[in-house]
Scaffold this motif. Structure first.
Motif, PDB file in Angstrom:
ATOM      1  N   HIS A 139       0.862  -1.173   0.000  1.00  0.00           N
ATOM      2  CA  HIS A 139       0.000   0.000   0.000  1.00  0.00           C
ATOM      3  C   HIS A 139       0.896   1.220   0.000  1.00  0.00           C
ATOM      4  O   HIS A 139       1.751   1.363   0.857  1.00  0.00           O
ATOM      5  N   PRO A 140       0.695   2.104  -0.973  1.00  0.00           N
ATOM      6  CA  PRO A 140       1.539   3.304  -1.021  1.00  0.00           C
ATOM      7  C   PRO A 140       1.230   4.262   0.127  1.00  0.00           C
ATOM      8  O   PRO A 140       0.206   4.127   0.802  1.00  0.00           O
ATOM      9  N   LYS A 141       2.110   5.225   0.323  1.00  0.00           N
ATOM     10  CA  LYS A 141       1.860   6.279   1.308  1.00  0.00           C
ATOM     11  C   LYS A 141       0.528   6.938   0.990  1.00  0.00           C
ATOM     12  O   LYS A 141       0.164   7.102  -0.174  1.00  0.00           O
ATOM     13  N   SER A 167      -0.109  10.243  -5.122  1.00  0.00           N
ATOM     14  CA  SER A 167      -1.140  10.508  -6.128  1.00  0.00           C
ATOM     15  C   SER A 167      -1.457   9.239  -6.918  1.00  0.00           C
ATOM     16  O   SER A 167      -0.561   8.508  -7.322  1.00  0.00           O
ATOM     17  N   LEU A 168      -2.751   9.011  -7.110  1.00  0.00           N
ATOM     18  CA  LEU A 168      -3.210   7.922  -7.972  1.00  0.00           C
ATOM     19  C   LEU A 168      -3.755   8.470  -9.279  1.00  0.00           C
ATOM     20  O   LEU A 168      -4.495   7.799  -9.991  1.00  0.00           O
ATOM     21  N   THR A 185      -5.786  10.520  -4.003  1.00  0.00           N
ATOM     22  CA  THR A 185      -4.559  10.020  -3.387  1.00  0.00           C
ATOM     23  C   THR A 185      -4.803   8.595  -2.902  1.00  0.00           C
ATOM     24  O   THR A 185      -5.948   8.134  -2.818  1.00  0.00           O
ATOM     25  N   ALA A 186      -3.732   7.935  -2.537  1.00  0.00           N
ATOM     26  CA  ALA A 186      -3.838   6.564  -2.020  1.00  0.00           C
ATOM     27  C   ALA A 186      -4.561   6.528  -0.680  1.00  0.00           C
ATOM     28  O   ALA A 186      -5.067   5.482  -0.280  1.00  0.00           O
ATOM     29  N   GLY A 187      -4.629   7.644   0.012  1.00  0.00           N
ATOM     30  CA  GLY A 187      -5.398   7.715   1.251  1.00  0.00           C
ATOM     31  C   GLY A 187      -6.872   7.986   0.997  1.00  0.00           C
ATOM     32  O   GLY A 187      -7.742   7.463   1.688  1.00  0.00           O
TER      33      GLY A 187
END
Length: 93
Positions: free
Chosen positions: A51-53, A57-58, A77-79
Protein backbone atom coordinates in the motif's frame (compact mmCIF):
# COMPACT_ATOMS: atom_id res chain seq x y z
CA UNK A 1 -5.48 -19.80 -15.70
CA UNK A 2 -2.44 -22.05 -15.62
CA UNK A 3 0.98 -20.56 -15.15
CA UNK A 4 4.00 -22.02 -16.84
CA UNK A 5 7.23 -22.93 -15.03
CA UNK A 6 9.31 -19.86 -14.14
CA UNK A 7 6.30 -17.52 -14.44
CA UNK A 8 4.99 -15.24 -11.72
CA UNK A 9 1.28 -14.46 -11.56
CA UNK A 10 0.44 -10.97 -10.31
CA UNK A 11 -2.98 -10.04 -8.98
CA UNK A 12 -3.38 -6.37 -9.91
CA UNK A 13 -5.32 -4.32 -7.39
CA UNK A 14 -7.73 -1.42 -7.80
CA UNK A 15 -5.14 1.29 -7.13
CA UNK A 16 -2.84 0.02 -9.88
CA UNK A 17 -5.82 -0.14 -12.23
CA UNK A 18 -6.57 3.54 -11.54
CA UNK A 19 -2.94 4.55 -11.89
CA UNK A 20 -2.65 2.83 -15.29
CA UNK A 21 -6.03 4.10 -16.54
CA UNK A 22 -7.31 0.50 -16.89
CA UNK A 23 -4.33 -0.76 -18.90
CA UNK A 24 -3.69 -3.17 -16.03
CA UNK A 25 -7.03 -4.53 -14.83
CA UNK A 26 -7.87 -5.28 -11.23
CA UNK A 27 -8.87 -8.88 -10.65
CA UNK A 28 -11.00 -10.51 -8.00
CA UNK A 29 -8.79 -12.71 -5.88
CA UNK A 30 -9.88 -16.31 -5.80
CA UNK A 31 -8.21 -19.59 -5.01
CA UNK A 32 -9.17 -22.65 -7.01
CA UNK A 33 -8.34 -26.11 -5.75
CA UNK A 34 -6.40 -28.28 -8.16
CA UNK A 35 -7.96 -31.47 -9.55
CA UNK A 36 -8.25 -34.22 -6.93
CA UNK A 37 -5.35 -36.21 -8.42
CA UNK A 38 -3.03 -33.22 -7.76
CA UNK A 39 -4.07 -32.61 -4.14
CA UNK A 40 -0.78 -34.08 -2.90
CA UNK A 41 1.32 -31.83 -5.14
CA UNK A 42 3.00 -28.79 -3.58
CA UNK A 43 1.54 -25.36 -4.26
CA UNK A 44 3.29 -22.15 -3.41
CA UNK A 45 1.56 -18.89 -2.68
CA UNK A 46 3.49 -15.98 -1.30
CA UNK A 47 1.11 -13.09 -0.74
CA UNK A 48 2.72 -9.69 -0.73
CA UNK A 49 0.50 -6.71 -0.13
CA UNK A 50 1.72 -3.23 -0.85
CA UNK A 51 0.00 0.00 0.00
CA UNK A 52 1.54 3.30 -1.02
CA UNK A 53 1.86 6.28 1.31
CA UNK A 54 -1.51 7.94 1.82
CA UNK A 55 -0.24 11.12 0.15
CA UNK A 56 0.77 9.34 -3.08
CA UNK A 57 -1.14 10.51 -6.13
CA UNK A 58 -3.21 7.92 -7.97
CA UNK A 59 -3.79 10.28 -10.90
CA UNK A 60 -3.71 8.32 -14.14
CA UNK A 61 -0.19 8.17 -15.55
CA UNK A 62 0.10 10.53 -18.54
CA UNK A 63 1.63 7.70 -20.60
CA UNK A 64 -1.60 5.70 -20.12
CA UNK A 65 -3.90 8.41 -21.48
CA UNK A 66 -4.47 8.94 -25.20
CA UNK A 67 -7.29 9.54 -27.68
CA UNK A 68 -8.42 5.89 -27.54
CA UNK A 69 -8.06 5.76 -23.74
CA UNK A 70 -9.31 9.01 -22.19
CA UNK A 71 -8.72 9.56 -18.49
CA UNK A 72 -11.14 7.22 -16.70
CA UNK A 73 -10.83 8.37 -13.08
CA UNK A 74 -10.75 11.64 -11.17
CA UNK A 75 -7.51 12.38 -9.36
CA UNK A 76 -7.26 10.95 -5.85
CA UNK A 77 -4.56 10.02 -3.39
CA UNK A 78 -3.84 6.56 -2.02
CA UNK A 79 -5.40 7.71 1.25
CA UNK A 80 -8.56 9.13 -0.33
CA UNK A 81 -9.26 6.12 -2.52
CA UNK A 82 -9.85 3.52 0.25
CA UNK A 83 -12.13 6.01 2.03
CA UNK A 84 -14.12 6.42 -1.18
CA UNK A 85 -14.45 2.64 -1.60
CA UNK A 86 -15.51 2.13 2.04
CA UNK A 87 -18.23 4.78 1.63
CA UNK A 88 -19.42 3.13 -1.62
CA UNK A 89 -19.91 -0.23 0.09
CA UNK A 90 -21.50 1.31 3.19
CA UNK A 91 -18.73 0.65 5.70
CA UNK A 92 -17.91 4.32 6.29
CA UNK A 93 -19.94 7.52 6.39
Amino acid sequence: MTSLPEQIVVNVGDMLQRLTNNRLRSTTHRVVNPPRELWGSPRFSIPFFLHPKSSMSLACLPSCIDAQHPKAYPDATAGEYPDERLREIGLKK
